[in-house]
Design a protein around this motif. Structure first.
Motif, mmCIF file in Angstrom:
data_model
loop_
_atom_site.group_PDB
_atom_site.id
_atom_site.type_symbol
_atom_site.label_atom_id
_atom_site.label_comp_id
_atom_site.label_asym_id
_atom_site.label_seq_id
_atom_site.Cartn_x
_atom_site.Cartn_y
_atom_site.Cartn_z
ATOM 1 N N GLN A 62 3.643 -1.892 10.252
ATOM 2 C CA GLN A 62 2.618 -3.070 10.650
ATOM 3 C C GLN A 62 1.597 -2.743 9.390
ATOM 4 O O GLN A 62 0.989 -3.516 8.949
ATOM 5 N N ILE A 63 1.223 -1.242 9.269
ATOM 6 C CA ILE A 63 0.375 -0.954 8.264
ATOM 7 C C ILE A 63 0.665 -1.581 6.551
ATOM 8 O O ILE A 63 -0.141 -2.013 6.040
ATOM 9 N N GLU A 64 2.011 -1.366 6.429
ATOM 10 C CA GLU A 64 2.407 -1.885 5.223
ATOM 11 C C GLU A 64 2.292 -3.191 5.018
ATOM 12 O O GLU A 64 1.892 -3.780 4.142
ATOM 13 N N ALA A 65 2.632 -3.995 6.307
ATOM 14 C CA ALA A 65 2.617 -5.509 6.272
ATOM 15 C C ALA A 65 1.029 -5.780 5.812
ATOM 16 O O ALA A 65 0.775 -6.984 5.011
ATOM 17 N N VAL A 66 0.037 -5.161 6.510
ATOM 18 C CA VAL A 66 -1.212 -5.590 6.197
ATOM 19 C C VAL A 66 -1.512 -5.405 4.608
ATOM 20 O O VAL A 66 -2.139 -6.224 4.022
ATOM 21 N N LEU A 67 -1.391 -4.314 4.193
ATOM 22 C CA LEU A 67 -1.586 -4.017 2.670
ATOM 23 C C LEU A 67 -0.852 -4.906 1.674
ATOM 24 O O LEU A 67 -1.527 -5.245 0.685
ATOM 25 N N HIS A 68 0.230 -5.338 1.995
ATOM 26 C CA HIS A 68 1.340 -6.090 1.282
ATOM 27 C C HIS A 68 0.367 -7.654 1.308
ATOM 28 O O HIS A 68 0.265 -8.423 0.363
ATOM 29 N N ARG A 69 -0.001 -7.958 2.496
ATOM 30 C CA ARG A 69 -0.453 -9.519 2.878
ATOM 31 C C ARG A 69 -1.842 -9.516 2.197
ATOM 32 O O ARG A 69 -2.249 -10.619 1.740
ATOM 33 N N ARG A 70 -2.590 -8.256 2.314
ATOM 34 C CA ARG A 70 -4.059 -8.644 1.644
ATOM 35 C C ARG A 70 -4.354 -8.099 0.308
ATOM 36 O O ARG A 70 -5.484 -7.895 -0.073
ATOM 37 N N ARG A 71 -3.264 -7.540 -0.401
ATOM 38 C CA ARG A 71 -3.376 -7.047 -1.733
ATOM 39 C C ARG A 71 -4.077 -7.763 -2.718
ATOM 40 O O ARG A 71 -5.049 -7.116 -3.512
ATOM 41 N N ALA A 72 -3.891 -9.038 -2.875
ATOM 42 C CA ALA A 72 -4.481 -9.975 -3.737
ATOM 43 C C ALA A 72 -6.147 -9.918 -3.387
ATOM 44 O O ALA A 72 -6.934 -9.654 -4.131
ATOM 45 N N TRP A 73 -6.456 -10.055 -2.113
ATOM 46 C CA TRP A 73 -7.804 -10.213 -1.683
ATOM 47 C C TRP A 73 -8.529 -8.623 -1.909
ATOM 48 O O TRP A 73 -9.617 -8.698 -2.416
ATOM 49 N N ILE A 74 -7.750 -7.638 -1.669
ATOM 50 C CA ILE A 74 -8.543 -6.244 -1.997
ATOM 51 C C ILE A 74 -8.610 -6.061 -3.642
ATOM 52 O O ILE A 74 -9.622 -5.662 -3.854
ATOM 53 N N LEU A 75 -7.921 -6.642 -4.357
ATOM 54 C CA LEU A 75 -8.061 -6.552 -5.815
ATOM 55 C C LEU A 75 -9.150 -7.396 -6.209
ATOM 56 O O LEU A 75 -10.062 -6.912 -6.941
ATOM 57 N N GLU A 76 -9.353 -8.595 -5.677
ATOM 58 C CA GLU A 76 -10.261 -9.594 -6.182
ATOM 59 C C GLU A 76 -11.702 -9.062 -5.523
ATOM 60 O O GLU A 76 -12.712 -9.189 -6.263
ATOM 61 N N THR A 77 -11.751 -8.408 -4.416
ATOM 62 C CA THR A 77 -12.861 -8.051 -3.811
ATOM 63 C C THR A 77 -13.488 -6.680 -4.573
ATOM 64 O O THR A 77 -14.734 -6.679 -4.945
ATOM 65 N N ALA A 78 -12.607 -5.804 -5.062
ATOM 66 C CA ALA A 78 -12.898 -4.773 -5.784
ATOM 67 C C ALA A 78 -13.456 -5.062 -6.938
ATOM 68 O O ALA A 78 -14.454 -4.509 -7.596
ATOM 69 N N ARG A 79 -12.693 -6.021 -7.687
ATOM 70 C CA ARG A 79 -13.375 -6.481 -9.106
ATOM 71 C C ARG A 79 -14.482 -7.216 -9.037
ATOM 72 O O ARG A 79 -15.444 -6.783 -10.053
ATOM 73 N N HIS A 80 -14.879 -7.981 -8.115
ATOM 74 C CA HIS A 80 -16.028 -8.682 -7.803
ATOM 75 C C HIS A 80 -17.058 -8.008 -7.550
ATOM 76 O O HIS A 80 -18.314 -7.635 -8.243
ATOM 77 N N MET A 81 -17.061 -6.632 -6.811
ATOM 78 C CA MET A 81 -17.918 -5.600 -6.332
ATOM 79 C C MET A 81 -18.174 -4.673 -7.820
ATOM 80 O O MET A 81 -19.299 -4.387 -8.047
ATOM 81 N N LYS A 82 -17.271 -4.508 -8.477
ATOM 82 C CA LYS A 82 -17.581 -3.920 -9.902
ATOM 83 C C LYS A 82 -18.486 -4.489 -10.806
ATOM 84 O O LYS A 82 -19.451 -4.148 -11.339
#
Length: 249
Positions: free
Chosen positions: A45-65
């Motif tokens: 379940q944890i791996e599924a969340v990470l896979h599903r949200r990976r694009a959002w995580i990357l975009e959010t981190a770049r935006h914050m930087k």
């Protein structure tokens, strides 16, 4: 700390299990993120969340930087320097006097009186500390006024308000009916701070962002979307980065 790779980008991340969490949630910073999951979440379940949200995580981190790079920079707390205050860049005027403590006041700009005996190096740190304290008191007083204005008659009233130095959230609401506010909200226009207070007050009734929550927010602040948009678009203004001058060798 584990590293999560998204393409060529590597982000540190931490996993936290909570007995009260009903679903997974993510908190992202420019260099890392935290994944909060229910206590009994499985590895798949944890791996599924990470896979599903990976694009959002990357975009959010770049935006914050990007936002962090645009933050207001201050080289010294001296006459003529400017800091954000209530949505505007505001000038500092520094005056020496015979007192023993730094005094901060505001009238179309900040007037800061510093003890005359302080050296320039020591004065800078003392002025910054006194200014932070003054600003935290202002946001606390404003928040209390908004609670008095909107509590009970229009929305739930918290038992208390705490002003915190939160890194990546503007506010939170505890099960103890205390609301926490990021002191950096003092750098936003007063209506934006009011929105943040009302937002957390409404979480006393609805612990989610379902339509009923936003309906309650809208019943108190009909223009909440405009206020929220300012906060989303101008978060880089909400604070300062203290930089030391670089001398050529």
């Amino acid at each position: 700390m584990p590293v999560f790779r998204i393409g060529e980008t590597e982000l540190d991340y931490s996993l936290r299990r909570s007995p009260t969490a009903k679903k997974a949630s993510l908190t992202v910073t420019p260099q890392s993120f935290e994944l909060l999951v229910p206590q009994d979440a499985t590895e798949s379940q944890i791996e599924a969340v990470l896979h599903r949200r990976r694009a959002w995580i990357l975009e959010t981190a770049r935006h914050m930087k990007t936002r962090a790079k645009a933050q207001v920079r201050v080289y010294g707390f001296v006459t003529g320097a400017k800091i954000p205050y209530r949505g505007r860049m505001t000038k500092l005027t520094i005056e020496p006097f015979d007192g023993s403590l730094v005094e901060v006041s505001y009238r179309s700009g900040f007037l800061i009186r510093k003890p005359a005996h302080l050296t320039p190096d020591s004065a800078d740190a003392v002025i910054e500390s006194a200014l932070r304290l003054w600003l935290k008191r202002r946001v606390r007083d404003d928040a209390r006024e908004f609670v008095r204005r909107h509590g009970e008659s229009q929305g739930p009233k918290p038992l208390g308000i705490q002003i915190k130095d939160q890194k990546h959230m503007w506010g939170s609401c505890g099960q103890d009916r205390q609301i926490n506010l990021n002191w950096h909200l003092i750098f936003a226009p007063k209506p934006v701070l009011e929105y943040a207070v009302v937002h957390e007050m409404c979480h006393l009734r609805y612990r989610n962002h379902d339509p009923e929550f936003w309906q309650l927010v809208g019943s108190i602040l009909p223009d909440w979307e405009t206020r929220k948009a300012w906060l989303d678009q101008n978060e880089h203004m909400l604070g300062w980065e203290k930089l030391e001058p670089h001398n050529a060798s």
